[in-house]
Design a protein around this motif. Structure first.
Motif, PDB file in Angstrom:
ATOM      1  N   UNK A 193       0.856  -1.182   0.000  1.00 14.49           N
ATOM      2  CA  UNK A 193       0.000   0.000   0.000  1.00 14.49           C
ATOM      3  C   UNK A 193       0.892   1.232   0.000  1.00 14.49           C
ATOM      4  N   UNK A 194       0.689   2.120  -0.963  1.00 13.16           N
ATOM      5  CA  UNK A 194       1.462   3.362  -0.988  1.00 13.16           C
ATOM      6  C   UNK A 194       0.601   4.485  -0.432  1.00 13.16           C
ATOM      7  N   UNK A 195       1.171   5.214   0.506  1.00 15.27           N
ATOM      8  CA  UNK A 195       0.449   6.260   1.222  1.00 15.27           C
ATOM      9  C   UNK A 195       1.181   7.582   1.038  1.00 15.27           C
ATOM     10  N   UNK A 196       0.455   8.603   0.599  1.00 17.07           N
ATOM     11  CA  UNK A 196       1.001   9.949   0.564  1.00 17.07           C
ATOM     12  C   UNK A 196       0.649  10.648   1.866  1.00 17.07           C
ATOM     13  N   UNK A 197       1.657  11.053   2.614  1.00 22.01           N
ATOM     14  CA  UNK A 197       1.459  11.732   3.902  1.00 22.01           C
ATOM     15  C   UNK A 197       1.832  13.194   3.750  1.00 22.01           C
ATOM     16  N   UNK A 198       0.913  14.078   4.125  1.00 15.68           N
ATOM     17  CA  UNK A 198       1.205  15.501   3.992  1.00 15.68           C
ATOM     18  C   UNK A 198       0.524  16.282   5.111  1.00 15.68           C
ATOM     19  N   UNK A 199       0.836  17.558   5.174  1.00 10.23           N
ATOM     20  CA  UNK A 199       0.280  18.447   6.187  1.00 10.23           C
ATOM     21  C   UNK A 199       0.987  19.780   6.122  1.00 10.23           C
ATOM     22  N   UNK A 200       0.337  20.814   6.597  1.00 11.12           N
ATOM     23  CA  UNK A 200       0.940  22.142   6.569  1.00 11.12           C
ATOM     24  C   UNK A 200       2.110  22.253   7.529  1.00 11.12           C
ATOM     25  N   UNK A 201       2.930  23.231   7.303  1.00  7.19           N
ATOM     26  CA  UNK A 201       4.067  23.475   8.172  1.00  7.19           C
ATOM     27  C   UNK A 201       3.583  23.693   9.608  1.00  7.19           C
ATOM     28  N   UNK A 202       4.201  22.995  10.544  1.00  8.21           N
ATOM     29  CA  UNK A 202       3.805  23.117  11.942  1.00  8.21           C
ATOM     30  C   UNK A 202       2.631  22.251  12.343  1.00  8.21           C
ATOM     31  N   UNK A 203       2.113  21.451  11.404  1.00  7.26           N
ATOM     32  CA  UNK A 203       0.955  20.599  11.725  1.00  7.26           C
ATOM     33  C   UNK A 203       1.356  19.358  12.497  1.00  7.26           C
ATOM     34  N   UNK A 204       2.633  18.983  12.433  1.00  9.71           N
ATOM     35  CA  UNK A 204       3.092  17.801  13.153  1.00  9.71           C
ATOM     36  C   UNK A 204       3.228  16.567  12.291  1.00  9.71           C
ATOM     37  N   UNK A 238      -0.138  18.385  -1.840  1.00 11.02           N
ATOM     38  CA  UNK A 238      -1.345  19.086  -2.289  1.00 11.02           C
ATOM     39  C   UNK A 238      -1.005  20.108  -3.368  1.00 11.02           C
ATOM     40  N   UNK A 239       0.016  20.909  -3.100  1.00 11.52           N
ATOM     41  CA  UNK A 239       0.369  21.991  -4.014  1.00 11.52           C
ATOM     42  C   UNK A 239       0.778  21.475  -5.391  1.00 11.52           C
ATOM     43  N   UNK A 240       1.426  20.314  -5.427  1.00  9.55           N
ATOM     44  CA  UNK A 240       1.914  19.779  -6.703  1.00  9.55           C
ATOM     45  C   UNK A 240       0.957  18.780  -7.348  1.00  9.55           C
ATOM     46  N   UNK A 241      -0.242  18.626  -6.791  1.00 11.45           N
ATOM     47  CA  UNK A 241      -1.247  17.758  -7.392  1.00 11.45           C
ATOM     48  C   UNK A 241      -0.852  16.298  -7.443  1.00 11.45           C
ATOM     49  N   UNK A 242      -0.190  15.803  -6.380  1.00 12.69           N
ATOM     50  CA  UNK A 242       0.351  14.447  -6.398  1.00 12.69           C
ATOM     51  C   UNK A 242      -0.571  13.389  -5.806  1.00 12.69           C
ATOM     52  N   UNK A 243      -1.745  13.774  -5.333  1.00 14.40           N
ATOM     53  CA  UNK A 243      -2.628  12.808  -4.676  1.00 14.40           C
ATOM     54  C   UNK A 243      -2.910  11.561  -5.515  1.00 14.40           C
ATOM     55  N   UNK A 244      -3.132  11.683  -6.834  1.00 18.34           N
ATOM     56  CA  UNK A 244      -3.447  10.485  -7.625  1.00 18.34           C
ATOM     57  C   UNK A 244      -2.303   9.479  -7.711  1.00 18.34           C
ATOM     58  N   UNK A 245      -1.108   9.855  -7.292  1.00 18.95           N
ATOM     59  CA  UNK A 245       0.041   8.961  -7.408  1.00 18.95           C
ATOM     60  C   UNK A 245       0.096   7.922  -6.299  1.00 18.95           C
ATOM     61  N   UNK A 246      -0.794   8.013  -5.320  1.00 21.41           N
ATOM     62  CA  UNK A 246      -0.761   7.110  -4.170  1.00 21.41           C
ATOM     63  C   UNK A 246      -2.084   6.376  -4.032  1.00 21.41           C
ATOM     64  N   UNK A 247      -2.032   5.217  -3.389  1.00 24.11           N
ATOM     65  CA  UNK A 247      -3.257   4.475  -3.128  1.00 24.11           C
ATOM     66  C   UNK A 247      -4.144   5.215  -2.141  1.00 24.11           C
ATOM     67  N   UNK A 248      -3.517   5.988  -1.268  1.00 26.51           N
ATOM     68  CA  UNK A 248      -4.239   6.630  -0.169  1.00 26.51           C
ATOM     69  C   UNK A 248      -3.497   7.899   0.244  1.00 26.51           C
ATOM     70  N   UNK A 249      -4.227   8.934   0.617  1.00 28.95           N
ATOM     71  CA  UNK A 249      -3.602  10.167   1.122  1.00 28.95           C
ATOM     72  C   UNK A 249      -4.025  10.387   2.573  1.00 28.95           C
ATOM     73  N   UNK A 250      -3.040  10.587   3.422  1.00 29.55           N
ATOM     74  CA  UNK A 250      -3.277  10.901   4.828  1.00 29.55           C
ATOM     75  C   UNK A 250      -2.821  12.333   5.076  1.00 29.55           C
TER      76      UNK A 250
END
Length: 228
Positions: free
Chosen positions: A2-13, A116-128
């Motif tokens: 399973x490939x997961x894209x993990x992202x969050x804003x600066x300072x989000x943890x 998010x900014x680079x539109x990469x969500x479709x590259x992963x099975x799941x986005x967290x």
């Protein structure tokens, strides 16, 4: 797998969440770290950057002077595009290499600040998405990272909005919470991810579980300098 894209804003943890996921057994591929590795002294990546921007972007020890390079490219979109055209393919190739070395039932977490900014969500099975209120982000940046409030607000404003990140999320991890609560939430998310990885088709049997909407059940990240 399973490939997961993990992202969050600066300072989000996000870094804390990625660390906790690794504790549970995730294979972490950190786009920021790889972006630094591919332009380390002696690499073809650094040589290409010097060819494009000149030797003045090197520090005295021969390493990349990232603040100086940043001051050049972030003031000129065309130069930023040139830099990205050098770094992104290298990051993508290294990410694929690391992913291919993971076990068939692995949960591979791609830590990508600008997903998010680079539109990469479709590259992963799941986005967290690791989510925190702007007030929490600002407090952490000023109190824990030592930024001025003005600098912190500017960095936050340069990224996607909270709403834009949540829109692409399959799973949201709320990090406006104490650490013990965050640990519990990450453990719950891990159980879900591990289950999906066990159920995912093997090589040649399909494309994985795919996207199924918010909180339900693709790959080449690119990452520019100073993403977070």
């Amino acid at each position: 797998m399973l490939t997961v894209g993990l992202t969050g804003g600066i300072g989000a943890g996000k870094s804390e969440v990625s660390r906790l996921l690794v504790e549970h057994g995730a294979v972490l591929i950190d786009a920021d770290r790889i972006a630094r590795e591919v332009v380390a002294p002696g690499t073809p990546g650094l040589a290409a950057v010097v060819d494009a921007f000149g030797p003045d972007i090197l520090a005295a020890d021969g390493s990349l002077d990232r603040p100086r390079l940043g001051s050049i490219v972030f003031a000129d979109p065309d130069k930023l595009a040139v830099l990205n055209s050098i770094v992104h393919p290298l990051v993508g190739a290294r990410s694929r290499e690391l992913e291919s070395a993971a076990a068939e039932d692995a949960v591979v977490v791609h830590d990508v600040p600008l997903l998010t900014e680079n539109g990469l969500a479709p590259l992963y099975d799941l986005v967290v998405v690791v989510d925190a209120s702007p007030a929490t982000q600002l407090d952490r940046l000023v109190r824990l990272r030592g930024m001025t409030e003005e600098d912190a607000r500017a960095r936050m404003a340069a990224q996607a909005t909270r709403e834009e990140r949540r829109k692409i999320a399959d799973i949201v991890i709320d990090n406006d919470v104490p650490l013990d609560t965050l640990r519990q939430r990450v453990a719950e998310v891990w159980e879900d991810l591990a289950r999906r990885a066990r159920q995912a088709p093997g090589p040649g049997q399909g494309n994985g579980p795919g996207k199924a909407g918010q909180d339900g059940p693709g790959k080449t990240p690119g990452n520019g300098p100073g993403a977070e």
